[in-house]
Design a protein around this motif. Structure first.
Motif, PDB file in Angstrom:
ATOM      1  N   LEU A  93      44.787  34.303  45.550  1.00 28.35           N
ATOM      2  CA  LEU A  93      44.888  35.328  44.515  1.00 28.35           C
ATOM      3  C   LEU A  93      45.147  34.641  43.180  1.00 28.35           C
ATOM      4  O   LEU A  93      46.119  33.893  43.034  1.00 28.35           O
ATOM      5  N   ARG A 137      40.051  37.014  43.571  1.00 25.51           N
ATOM      6  CA  ARG A 137      40.558  36.819  44.914  1.00 25.51           C
ATOM      7  C   ARG A 137      39.423  36.356  45.816  1.00 25.51           C
ATOM      8  O   ARG A 137      38.258  36.700  45.608  1.00 25.51           O
ATOM      9  N   ILE A 162      45.842  40.748  39.202  1.00 26.47           N
ATOM     10  CA  ILE A 162      45.023  39.855  40.021  1.00 26.47           C
ATOM     11  C   ILE A 162      43.614  39.845  39.420  1.00 26.47           C
ATOM     12  O   ILE A 162      42.900  40.846  39.453  1.00 26.47           O
TER      13      ILE A 162
END
Length: 643
Positions: free
Chosen positions: A599, A609, A606
């Protein structure tokens, strides 16, 4: 972790300066009585002993009167001898009563100190990390030691004196009225003159006492910060010993001045009382002497009245002085109650349940298996300065985005770490990576959204079961000033010698420990200063291996290790943490290439990912960070080879 927006313990909060201007809160006396309630049996004995002492105090002058009027003047030898033996007997009885008083007051006082000290310690342990980052350790320790010890005086001295003085005063005045109501009225007319100085001086002493306690706390904090290895090293490295001495002299000078002022005011009261007592004695002798000359009063009665006068003004002086002492002791109680009134931001619900799958729930010997970790639209900010008060550290509006000026550290963050997988958190400094890992073991609570472990909201489970479920190794490792063994057993008190050695071998620290003269029984020094940074981190890894939790958080846990040691530790961790859920904050991206998911966190969100290969293929922030770090490592390696 940045605490710029963290909770403030200032202004109206837990700061020494802020409290110096406060008065004793209403209801403090009621709370003192509530804490003394468990000792009411001993208090009853104390009252009875004080009643007996009051009766003895009044009886002695009466026996003196009878000895003079009925024995000496009529020349009756048997009466004098009998009354002399009676006075000796009263002295023996009084000695026993004093022993009972001392025993009861000591038991009550020390019991009260124990109760308050343990309550304060337990409540402080429940405070959030931000509390400890804002409060001076020395000031807090001062509350736990100096102030709580000051409360002992309320029972061991003040209560005993108050009860004894009050009962003695009633009995003595009654006896004086029986002997001569005229002289008694003259003596009582002087009583108000004793009370006014006590009230005026008492108010000043109350303010002085609080200020003295605050200054003592400041001086204690300075010594606590300078008298440890890190503080001493900093002072020497920056050549500041002389400046530190000047600063300490300033603080010590303020303590000296306020203490001297305290002594002066205390002595002033007793000087006034002494003068008033002498004046009253002279008046009674003059008035009573004229009555003896006129034949309306016996000389033995006059002598007894003067003796009773001293026994009357003794309790009055005590009660007047107690007014001063009570006001100062109330300050100690008030400061202790201020700590007890602190409410933890993170607390356990009354109906909290144990987390299924935790070591608490499964038994300490159970094999730990990973649990799911899920963040569901989590936002977080540290409470702003005006959201925390002294009476309660519970933030107001903490879950309302429209209130407070605290900056948002995490913003609508969602992700899932499946059981038994490794999730790596990467990103620039200050992105919120450490905050994410601190929400899992509930060092803080999410401002909005929820954090779930094994499908359970962490706010719904017991703190103990959650603590047993999550194991953390941070970049900064704290060690107690104790042996290596004691520091390791902190993670698992029941661990055997073989288990300790096995864990040390797995963390590649056993050879180092075995080479020490005392092995596991080597004292590590203040904060583990006798060990290197890498050795302390490997000790922290041993703790983790001993705890064997289902969920593991590594916050740059190998930052102090060289590349070779880090590679060895990574292999050891890969085997030891198999089957557990791992959250890893990594500075060296090369160490997380095999993570199940990575992440990329930036500004509390975020941004990317995926796996190592997937993120490199995207050519985004992760790829940029990786390429930059790879180039730096290649340059460093080239420079090393040239050297």
């Amino acid at each position: 972790m940045a605490l710029i927006g963290g909770p403030s313990i200032t202004g109206n909060s837990f700061t020494e300066g802020g409290m110096s201007r406060q008065k004793v809160k209403p209801g403090t006396l009621r709370r003192i009585l509530a804490h003394a309630a468990p000792y009411r049996g001993k208090l009853a004995v104390l009252v009875l002993a004080s009643l007996a002492r009051g009766a003895i105090t009044a009886a002695s002058p009466l026996m003196l009167k009878f000895m003079i009027d009925d024995g000496i003047l009529p020349k009756r030898r048997e009466v004098v001898v009998m009354l002399a033996f009676g006075i000796v007997l009263l002295a023996l009885i009084e000695s026993f009563v004093l022993y009972v008083e001392a025993r009861c007051s000591g038991r009550i006082g020390e019991g009260l100190v124990y109760d308050l000290r343990t309550e304060v310690f337990e409540n402080v342990q429940r405070q959030p990390l931000a509390f400890f980052s804002r409060v001076q350790t020395g000031a807090l320790v001062s509350r736990l030691n100096t102030d709580i010890v000051g409360t002992r005086q309320a029972i061991t001295s003040l209560l005993t004196q108050a009860v004894s003085a009050l009962l003695t005063l009633v009995i003595v005045v009654g006896t004086m009225i029986y002997l001569s109501w005229e002289i008694t009225l003259v003596a009582l007319a002087m009583v108000p003159l004793f009370l006014f100085p006590a009230r005026i001086i008492g108010r000043k002493l109350q303010r002085i006492t609080r200020e003295r306690m605050n200054l003592d706390g400041e001086m204690g904090s300075m010594m606590n910060e300078r008298f440890n290895v890190s503080g001493a090293e900093l002072i020497k490295l920056y050549g500041r010993p002389a400046a530190e001495s000047v600063l300490f002299q300033e603080k010590a000078g303020r303590v000296r001045d306020i203490t001297a002022l305290n002594v002066v005011h205390g002595r002033l009261f007793f000087i006034v009382v002494t003068v008033l007592t002498s004046m009253t004695t002279a008046i009674v002798y003059g008035f009573g002497g004229t009555m003896v000359i006129a034949g309306t009063l016996q000389i033995g009665t006059l002598v007894a009245m003067v003796a009773l006068l001293f026994r009357m003004y003794g309790p009055i002086n005590q009660l007047a002085g107690l007014q001063i002492q009570v006001l100062t002791v109330l300050v100690s109680f008030d400061r202790v109650f201020e700590v007890l009134d602190l409410k933890p931001i993170v607390d356990e619900k009354s109906d909290a349940h144990e987390l299924p799958g935790s070591r608490t729930n499964s038994g300490s010997g159970a094999e730990a298996r990973g649990l799911d970790v899920e963040f569901d639209h989590v936002s977080f900010r540290y409470p702003a300065a005006d959201e925390v008060s002294l009476a309660s550290l519970e933030p107001t509006g903490l879950r309302d985005k429209d209130r407070g000026d605290g900056s948002w550290v995490l913003k609508e963050l969602s992700f899932a770490a499946s059981a038994g997988t490794l999730t790596a958190l990467v990103g620039p400094s200050g992105a919120g990576k450490t905050t994410i890992t601190q929400l899992v073991p509930r060092l803080y609570d999410a401002t909005s959204g929820s954090v779930r472990v094994g499908g359970h909201d962490v706010r719904d489970v017991t703190l103990q079961s959650l603590s047993d479920t999550v194991g953390v190794v941070s970049q900064e490792t704290h060690m107690f000033h104790d042996t290596i063994r004691a520091n390791l057993l902190y993670a698992r008190p029941e661990a055997t010698e073989g288990q300790l050695i096995e864990a040390c071998e797995a963390a590649l620290i056993w050879d180092t420990i075995a080479a020490l003269p005392n092995g596991l029984d080597t004292v590590v020094g203040d904060r583990g200063y006798r060990l290197s940074g890498g050795e302390k981190q490997r000790i922290a890894l041993v703790r983790l291996l001993l705890k064997s939790p289902p969920i593991v958080v590594l916050d740059e846990a190998t930052a102090h290790l060289d590349s070779n040691s880090e590679a060895l530790i990574q292999r050891a961790l890969k085997s030891a943490l198999a089957g557990r859920t791992s959250l890893v904050i990594a500075h060296r991206l090369s160490t997380i290439r095999e993570a199940d998911q990575i992440l990329v966190v930036e500004a509390g969100r975020i941004r990317e990912r995926g796996t190592h290969k997937e993120l490199l293929a995207q050519g985004g922030l992760y790829a940029s960070l990786y390429q930059k770090q790879f180039a730096e490592e290649a340059t460093a390696t080239g420079v090393k080879r040239l050297a």
